[in-house]
Design a protein around this motif. Sequence first.
Motif, PDB file in Angstrom:
ATOM      1  N   GLN A   1       0.847  -1.187   0.000  1.00  0.00           N
ATOM      2  CA  GLN A   1       0.000   0.000   0.000  1.00  0.00           C
ATOM      3  C   GLN A   1       0.890   1.246   0.000  1.00  0.00           C
ATOM      4  OE1 GLN A   1      -2.773   0.059   3.201  1.00  0.00           O
ATOM      5  NE2 GLN A   1      -3.748   1.963   2.543  1.00  0.00           N
ATOM      6  N   SER A   2       0.594   2.190  -0.903  1.00  0.00           N
ATOM      7  CA  SER A   2       1.408   3.388  -1.025  1.00  0.00           C
ATOM      8  C   SER A   2       1.169   4.330   0.146  1.00  0.00           C
ATOM      9  CB  SER A   2       1.061   4.097  -2.332  1.00  0.00           C
ATOM     10  OG  SER A   2       1.283   3.229  -3.422  1.00  0.00           O
ATOM     11  N   HIS A   3       2.261   4.936   0.612  1.00  0.00           N
ATOM     12  CA  HIS A   3       2.162   5.764   1.817  1.00  0.00           C
ATOM     13  C   HIS A   3       3.247   6.810   1.811  1.00  0.00           C
ATOM     14  CE1 HIS A   3       1.102   6.667   5.951  1.00  0.00           C
ATOM     15  NE2 HIS A   3       2.358   6.522   6.325  1.00  0.00           N
ATOM     16  N   LEU A   4       2.865   8.034   2.239  1.00  0.00           N
ATOM     17  CA  LEU A   4       3.805   9.123   2.435  1.00  0.00           C
ATOM     18  C   LEU A   4       3.684   9.611   3.869  1.00  0.00           C
ATOM     19  CD1 LEU A   4       3.131  11.192  -0.823  1.00  0.00           C
ATOM     20  CD2 LEU A   4       5.079   9.694  -0.378  1.00  0.00           C
ATOM     21  N   ALA A   5       4.808   9.941   4.492  1.00  0.00           N
ATOM     22  CA  ALA A   5       4.780  10.392   5.879  1.00  0.00           C
ATOM     23  C   ALA A   5       5.777  11.514   6.085  1.00  0.00           C
ATOM     24  CB  ALA A   5       5.085   9.227   6.824  1.00  0.00           C
ATOM     25  N   GLU A   6       5.266  12.678   6.530  1.00  0.00           N
ATOM     26  CA  GLU A   6       6.111  13.838   6.779  1.00  0.00           C
ATOM     27  C   GLU A   6       6.709  13.791   8.181  1.00  0.00           C
ATOM     28  OE1 GLU A   6       2.488  15.253   4.340  1.00  0.00           O
ATOM     29  OE2 GLU A   6       2.858  14.060   6.138  1.00  0.00           O
ATOM     30  N   SER A   7       7.855  14.449   8.323  1.00  0.00           N
ATOM     31  CA  SER A   7       8.472  14.637   9.634  1.00  0.00           C
ATOM     32  C   SER A   7       9.300  15.916   9.595  1.00  0.00           C
ATOM     33  CB  SER A   7       9.352  13.438  10.022  1.00  0.00           C
ATOM     34  OG  SER A   7      10.393  13.264   9.082  1.00  0.00           O
ATOM     35  N   CYS A  22      10.008  13.702   3.960  1.00  0.00           N
ATOM     36  CA  CYS A  22       8.837  12.894   3.604  1.00  0.00           C
ATOM     37  C   CYS A  22       9.338  11.525   3.169  1.00  0.00           C
ATOM     38  CB  CYS A  22       8.045  13.567   2.499  1.00  0.00           C
ATOM     39  SG  CYS A  22       6.606  12.625   1.940  1.00  0.00           S
ATOM     40  N   ALA A  23       8.905  10.510   3.882  1.00  0.00           N
ATOM     41  CA  ALA A  23       9.282   9.139   3.575  1.00  0.00           C
ATOM     42  C   ALA A  23       8.203   8.481   2.740  1.00  0.00           C
ATOM     43  CB  ALA A  23       9.496   8.367   4.869  1.00  0.00           C
ATOM     44  N   ALA A  24       8.611   7.849   1.653  1.00  0.00           N
ATOM     45  CA  ALA A  24       7.682   7.159   0.761  1.00  0.00           C
ATOM     46  C   ALA A  24       7.825   5.655   0.929  1.00  0.00           C
ATOM     47  CB  ALA A  24       7.947   7.545  -0.683  1.00  0.00           C
ATOM     48  N   TYR A  95       2.223  19.490   3.614  1.00  0.00           N
ATOM     49  CA  TYR A  95       1.945  18.173   3.054  1.00  0.00           C
ATOM     50  C   TYR A  95       2.930  17.846   1.942  1.00  0.00           C
ATOM     51  CZ  TYR A  95      -2.690  18.832   5.187  1.00  0.00           C
ATOM     52  OH  TYR A  95      -3.726  19.047   6.055  1.00  0.00           O
ATOM     53  N   CYS A  96       3.391  16.608   1.906  1.00  0.00           N
ATOM     54  CA  CYS A  96       4.090  16.126   0.731  1.00  0.00           C
ATOM     55  C   CYS A  96       3.107  15.341  -0.133  1.00  0.00           C
ATOM     56  CB  CYS A  96       5.295  15.273   1.105  1.00  0.00           C
ATOM     57  SG  CYS A  96       4.945  13.800   2.095  1.00  0.00           S
ATOM     58  N   ALA A  97       3.406  15.267  -1.418  1.00  0.00           N
ATOM     59  CA  ALA A  97       2.501  14.626  -2.361  1.00  0.00           C
ATOM     60  C   ALA A  97       3.291  14.033  -3.511  1.00  0.00           C
ATOM     61  CB  ALA A  97       1.478  15.630  -2.882  1.00  0.00           C
ATOM     62  N   ALA A  98       2.688  13.067  -4.194  1.00  0.00           N
ATOM     63  CA  ALA A  98       3.346  12.424  -5.319  1.00  0.00           C
ATOM     64  C   ALA A  98       2.333  12.159  -6.425  1.00  0.00           C
ATOM     65  CB  ALA A  98       4.003  11.116  -4.878  1.00  0.00           C
ATOM     66  N   TYR A 112      -2.213  15.423  -7.978  1.00  0.00           N
ATOM     67  CA  TYR A 112      -1.424  14.536  -7.125  1.00  0.00           C
ATOM     68  C   TYR A 112      -2.280  13.419  -6.555  1.00  0.00           C
ATOM     69  CZ  TYR A 112       2.336  17.842  -7.654  1.00  0.00           C
ATOM     70  OH  TYR A 112       3.323  18.628  -8.192  1.00  0.00           O
ATOM     71  N   ASN A 113      -1.789  12.193  -6.704  1.00  0.00           N
ATOM     72  CA  ASN A 113      -2.554  11.020  -6.316  1.00  0.00           C
ATOM     73  C   ASN A 113      -2.329  10.617  -4.859  1.00  0.00           C
ATOM     74  OD1 ASN A 113      -1.417  10.704  -9.264  1.00  0.00           O
ATOM     75  ND2 ASN A 113      -3.438   9.754  -9.258  1.00  0.00           N
ATOM     76  N   TYR A 114      -1.143  10.881  -4.350  1.00  0.00           N
ATOM     77  CA  TYR A 114      -0.776  10.400  -3.028  1.00  0.00           C
ATOM     78  C   TYR A 114      -0.396  11.579  -2.141  1.00  0.00           C
ATOM     79  CZ  TYR A 114      -0.412   6.083  -5.666  1.00  0.00           C
ATOM     80  OH  TYR A 114      -0.681   5.019  -6.479  1.00  0.00           O
ATOM     81  N   TRP A 115      -0.845  11.503  -0.892  1.00  0.00           N
ATOM     82  CA  TRP A 115      -0.629  12.587   0.060  1.00  0.00           C
ATOM     83  C   TRP A 115      -0.191  12.040   1.412  1.00  0.00           C
ATOM     84  CZ3 TRP A 115      -1.134  17.748  -1.129  1.00  0.00           C
ATOM     85  CH2 TRP A 115      -1.705  18.030  -2.370  1.00  0.00           C
ATOM     86  N   GLY A 116       0.703  12.810   2.068  1.00  0.00           N
ATOM     87  CA  GLY A 116       0.995  12.524   3.457  1.00  0.00           C
ATOM     88  C   GLY A 116      -0.108  13.041   4.349  1.00  0.00           C
TER      89      GLY A 116
END
Length: 125
Positions: A1-7, A22-24, A95-98, A112-116
């Motif tokens: 499952q695709s996931h983004l996480a900011e720190s 942002c970790a993907a 937010y990070c996004a991809a 953008y399809n994916y978001w933290g």
Amino acid sequence: QSHLAESGGGLVQPGGSLRLSCAASGFILDHFAVGWFRQAPGQEREFLATINWSGSYPFYADSVRGRFTISRDNAKFMMYLQMNNLTPEDTAIYYCAARPSSSVVEVTTAAYNYWGQGIQVTVSS
């Protein structure tokens, strides 16, 4: 499952700096362009910066050009936003996004399809 996480968010004084990370996970990052957005209370989500799959072509909003730097490390599945000379107006959730890579620079949230989940940045003395 695709996931983004900011720190890396938090409280910083005016004129200070922060580096957001942002970790993907769950997808091949070098197939994607990535971007950073922010949203202040009562405002729409605002585009800040994007960078292409290889990291060779960054693009910035006028509001942050010269102060913020976007970068990425595909081997580490990471993207970054270095923020310098921060002001209280930079206070927001970031937010990070991809999105799948293309030759077009995209600045809208719809592209953008994916978001933290977002991370708070507060600039205050």
